[in-house]
Scaffold this motif. Sequence first.
Motif, short mmCIF file in Angstrom:
data_model
loop_
_atom_site.label_atom_id
_atom_site.label_comp_id
_atom_site.label_asym_id
_atom_site.label_seq_id
_atom_site.Cartn_x
_atom_site.Cartn_y
_atom_site.Cartn_z
N GLY A 1 0.70 6.69 -6.75
CA GLY A 1 -0.56 7.40 -7.01
C GLY A 1 -1.70 6.50 -7.41
N THR A 2 -1.61 5.19 -7.10
CA THR A 2 -2.63 4.24 -7.53
C THR A 2 -3.47 3.69 -6.38
OG1 THR A 2 -1.04 2.39 -7.38
CG2 THR A 2 -1.23 3.52 -9.50
N TYR A 3 -3.26 4.20 -5.17
CA TYR A 3 -4.00 3.67 -4.02
C TYR A 3 -5.34 4.39 -3.89
CZ TYR A 3 -4.39 1.32 0.52
OH TYR A 3 -4.77 0.50 1.56
N ALA A 4 -6.27 3.77 -3.12
CA ALA A 4 -7.63 4.32 -2.99
C ALA A 4 -7.64 5.67 -2.28
CB ALA A 4 -8.51 3.33 -2.24
N ILE A 5 -6.72 5.88 -1.35
CA ILE A 5 -6.60 7.18 -0.69
C ILE A 5 -5.18 7.68 -0.86
CG2 ILE A 5 -8.43 6.82 1.03
CD1 ILE A 5 -6.28 5.97 3.02
N SER B 1 0.83 -1.21 0.00
CA SER B 1 0.00 0.00 0.00
C SER B 1 0.86 1.26 0.00
CB SER B 1 -0.93 0.01 1.22
OG SER B 1 -0.20 -0.02 2.43
N ASP B 2 2.03 1.22 0.66
CA ASP B 2 2.95 2.36 0.64
C ASP B 2 3.44 2.63 -0.78
OD1 ASP B 2 2.84 2.47 3.48
OD2 ASP B 2 4.39 0.92 3.60
N ILE B 3 3.81 1.55 -1.47
CA ILE B 3 4.29 1.68 -2.84
C ILE B 3 3.19 2.25 -3.73
CG2 ILE B 3 5.21 0.44 -4.83
CD1 ILE B 3 7.14 0.56 -2.45
N PRO C 1 -0.31 3.70 14.31
CA PRO C 1 -1.34 4.58 13.71
C PRO C 1 -2.69 3.88 13.62
CG PRO C 1 0.13 3.77 12.01
CD PRO C 1 0.73 3.32 13.31
N ARG C 2 -3.76 4.65 13.83
CA ARG C 2 -5.11 4.12 13.64
C ARG C 2 -5.48 4.02 12.17
NH1 ARG C 2 -9.17 4.25 17.69
NH2 ARG C 2 -8.41 4.94 19.71
N ASP C 3 -4.98 4.94 11.36
CA ASP C 3 -5.43 5.06 9.98
C ASP C 3 -4.22 5.13 9.05
OD1 ASP C 3 -7.12 5.32 7.83
OD2 ASP C 3 -8.13 7.12 8.56
N ALA C 4 -4.49 5.06 7.77
CA ALA C 4 -3.43 5.15 6.77
C ALA C 4 -3.10 6.61 6.47
CB ALA C 4 -3.86 4.44 5.49
#
Length: 397
Positions: free
Chosen positions: A114-118, A107-109, A152-155
Amino acid sequence: MEILRFAHIILRDFVVHKVVVRKIATGAWTLSVNPGRSACLNGSLQLDRNISRSTFSVEPSVKESTALIYRCHGEPSQVVTLETLKLPPLRSTSVLVKMLAAPINPSDINMIQGTYAILPDLPAVGGNEGVGQVIEVGIEVKTIKVGDWVIPRDAGLGMWQTAVVLSADDLVTVPSDIPVLSAATLGVNPCTALRMLSDFEDLKPGDTVIQNAANSAVGQAVIQIAAAKGVQTVNVVRDRPNLQKLTDGLKAMGATCVITEETLRRPEMKEIFKSYPRPKLALNGVGGKSATELLRHLQSGGTMVTYGGMAKQPVTVPVSALIFKNVKIRGFWVTQWKRDHKHDDEALHSMLEELCTLIRTGKLSSPACTQVGMLDFHKALHSAMKPYTSMKQVLVM
C-alpha cells in the motif's frame, strides 16, 4: 433464417456452432462469433452486415485462471493468496492472454504493502509486468492477433495469473524471437534505463555515467545499454561477502568500474576520475547519503536523475552543488512516461524495438532470474524481499 425465427419466439440466446444470436432492447438482432470463424446463417446474414458489434460478448475458451490475489494491504507473505478466478466474457475489443512468465518487482511489493504511488482497487491480482501469448481476440481488435506475444502498457493490470482477459488497448505486442525471460522483464527496468540514458543528457561515446544500485535490474540494464553506446559507467554497490563475484559479473556485462558505497565517500575517487571524465549524468536508485555523494562527483552542469529510493531517506542536495556547479535535479517514473505517450504508439514501439535489437544481438540480457512455479509463490515473495540480492524472482505459468 430458421434460427432467428426460433429465437424470436422464445426470446432467449442460442449458441449454435459458437454463433450467438440475441435480441437487444432496441429490438435489433445481434450476432457474436468466436474469433477466426465467419458467420453466415443460410448464406444470408454476414458478420459485417446490420450487426451491432458493441454488444459482442462470448465465453472465452479458457474459463478460469489461477491467480495471486491480495484483498487488503500488508506484508505480501501474509496477504497474498493463491485463488481460482472465473474469467470475464471476451468482448469485441478484448483479448484472451495465456500468461507465460511474470516477474516480482519492487513496485509489486510496494503495491501490496500500500505504499506505491498508484494502487489498484481491492481485491487485486498482483504483478505489474509479464509476457503472455494471445489465444483469442475480439472481432474489433485489429492491432493484435492470435499467437502474438504481449506485455502490459501500464501498471496495475495484474499479471500474476495463468490467463487474463484484457482490453487490447492495455497491451502492446513484442517480438516472439527473444527469450521469454527477456520479454517478461522488458517493460519496466530496461525501459527505465534507456529513457534515463537518452532523455536528460546528450551522452556521447566516451562520456561517463555514475550510478548507485548498480546490481539492481535497472542498474544492470544501464550498464549494458551504456556499453552498447560506448558510454562508460562508474557503478556503486553496497559492500557484501561476495563482492568480488558481483564485481566480476557486472564487469562482464560492460561495467567500466565497480566501487562500494564506502569507496564513493573516500578521497581515492579523485584517482578514479583521472582515468575517466567526470560524469555528465548520475542515476540515483537509493537516496540518502548515497545520492548526495553521487552529486559531488558530477561535472558542472550535470544532471542527477532519481528513479528509486531503496534507503527510504530523502535526497539532500548541497547548496554548493546548486550554486557553483549548477547541477540539475530531476526525477523519472517510467509509468508516467508511458502515460504521457499513451497516444504515441511510435515512441513506445521505437523504444521497445531498440531494446529488442540489443537483446537479439546479445548486448542486453535479462537480469539473473530464478524461475518459480505459482505454487511456490511464498518462497518467491520471500526471496524477492531479501537484501543484497541481484536475482529476480519470475513466476512461470
